[in-house]
Design a protein around this motif. Structure first.
Motif, mmCIF file in Angstrom:
data_model
loop_
_atom_site.group_PDB
_atom_site.id
_atom_site.type_symbol
_atom_site.label_atom_id
_atom_site.label_comp_id
_atom_site.label_asym_id
_atom_site.label_seq_id
_atom_site.Cartn_x
_atom_site.Cartn_y
_atom_site.Cartn_z
ATOM 1 N N ILE A 84 -8.282 1.978 -12.299
ATOM 2 C CA ILE A 84 -7.883 3.371 -12.495
ATOM 3 C C ILE A 84 -7.253 3.809 -11.173
ATOM 4 O O ILE A 84 -7.959 4.028 -10.183
ATOM 5 N N LEU A 85 -5.935 3.886 -11.172
ATOM 6 C CA LEU A 85 -5.189 4.153 -9.938
ATOM 7 C C LEU A 85 -4.949 5.656 -9.807
ATOM 8 O O LEU A 85 -3.964 6.197 -10.315
ATOM 9 N N VAL A 86 -5.877 6.293 -9.131
ATOM 10 C CA VAL A 86 -5.845 7.744 -8.964
ATOM 11 C C VAL A 86 -5.103 8.117 -7.676
ATOM 12 O O VAL A 86 -4.335 9.071 -7.639
ATOM 13 N N GLY A 87 -5.357 7.354 -6.624
ATOM 14 C CA GLY A 87 -4.820 7.694 -5.308
ATOM 15 C C GLY A 87 -3.310 7.607 -5.247
ATOM 16 O O GLY A 87 -2.715 6.619 -5.676
ATOM 17 N N SER A 88 -2.691 8.653 -4.740
ATOM 18 C CA SER A 88 -1.251 8.671 -4.502
ATOM 19 C C SER A 88 -0.982 9.693 -3.412
ATOM 20 O O SER A 88 -1.839 10.490 -3.066
ATOM 21 N N MET A 89 0.227 9.649 -2.897
ATOM 22 C CA MET A 89 0.630 10.610 -1.868
ATOM 23 C C MET A 89 0.916 11.947 -2.545
ATOM 24 O O MET A 89 1.743 12.017 -3.453
ATOM 25 N N PRO A 90 0.229 13.009 -2.128
ATOM 26 C CA PRO A 90 0.532 14.319 -2.714
ATOM 27 C C PRO A 90 1.810 14.895 -2.094
ATOM 28 O O PRO A 90 2.167 14.570 -0.962
ATOM 29 N N ARG A 97 11.498 15.568 -3.206
ATOM 30 C CA ARG A 97 11.002 14.639 -4.225
ATOM 31 C C ARG A 97 11.289 13.188 -3.847
ATOM 32 O O ARG A 97 10.456 12.315 -4.044
ATOM 33 N N LYS A 98 12.444 12.930 -3.277
ATOM 34 C CA LYS A 98 12.791 11.551 -2.903
ATOM 35 C C LYS A 98 11.835 11.008 -1.840
ATOM 36 O O LYS A 98 11.510 9.831 -1.831
ATOM 37 N N ASP A 99 11.357 11.879 -0.936
ATOM 38 C CA ASP A 99 10.386 11.450 0.078
ATOM 39 C C ASP A 99 9.049 11.114 -0.558
ATOM 40 O O ASP A 99 8.384 10.147 -0.179
ATOM 41 N N LEU A 100 8.658 11.919 -1.541
ATOM 42 C CA LEU A 100 7.415 11.669 -2.274
ATOM 43 C C LEU A 100 7.501 10.344 -3.028
ATOM 44 O O LEU A 100 6.583 9.521 -2.981
ATOM 45 N N ASN A 130 0.265 11.033 -9.513
ATOM 46 C CA ASN A 130 1.603 11.526 -9.848
ATOM 47 C C ASN A 130 2.646 11.120 -8.819
ATOM 48 O O ASN A 130 2.320 10.999 -7.645
ATOM 49 N N PRO A 131 3.887 10.935 -9.234
ATOM 50 C CA PRO A 131 4.388 10.975 -10.608
ATOM 51 C C PRO A 131 3.944 9.719 -11.362
ATOM 52 O O PRO A 131 4.386 8.615 -11.049
#
Length: 164
Positions: A84-90, A97-100, A130-131
């Motif tokens: 379950i891959l929850v961790g991401s860069m907020p 958006r491109k940096d995210l 997300n995304p």
């Protein structure tokens, strides 16, 4: 039955934290399914993750056969049944958006490669961070030996009108 190995990434974060008790008490995989819960987070969050680990131990959930807290992919992704891959860069203030996307591509390429290298080929993967759709695609493309149908993601459904 034999315990299944379930990984939750970003395990020290609020979203993952809210899932862990439900996984451990049988609400997610069934009341008879023993679990080895693997918690992965980044090195700076290990102090918080140790606190999460102690809380889970205090709950004394009978289905939890082991809880492993780590910041190492080779430990976290070993022999997984479910990831379950929850961790991401907020997204932060001022961030485009491109940096995210660039930051998250790095994370999910690495996790996809770790799934490919260490997890069971039958692993089921759900991407929450997300995304989610982009992150899921990135992880699946980085894990070529795992069937694409084993990957799924949670994306919000936007309704023009609330349900009646």
């Amino acid at each position: 039955s034999e315990p299944i190995r379930v990984l939750v990434t970003g395990a020290a974060g609020q979203i993952a934290y809210s899932l862990l008790y439900s996984i451990g008490n049988g609400s997610v995989f069934g009341k008879d399914q023993p679990i080895i819960l693997v918690l992965l987070d980044i090195t700076p969050m290990m102090g918080v993750l140790d606190g999460v680990l102690m809380e889970l131990q205090d709950c004394a959930l009978p289905l939890l056969k082991d809880v492993i807290a780590t910041d190492k992919e080779e430990v976290a992704f070993k022999d997984l049944d479910v990831a379950i891959l929850v961790g991401s860069m907020p997204r932060r203030e001022g961030m485009e958006r491109k940096d995210l996307l660039k930051a998250n591509v790095k994370i999910f390429k690495s996790q996809g490669a770790a799934l490919d290298k260490y997890a069971k080929k039958s692993v089921k993967v759900i991407v929450v961070g997300n995304p989610a759709n982009t992150n899921c695609l990135t992880a699946s493309k980085s894990a070529p030996s795992i069937p694409k149908e084993n990957f799924s993601c949670l994306t919000p459904i936007l309704l023009s009108q609330p349900p009646k």
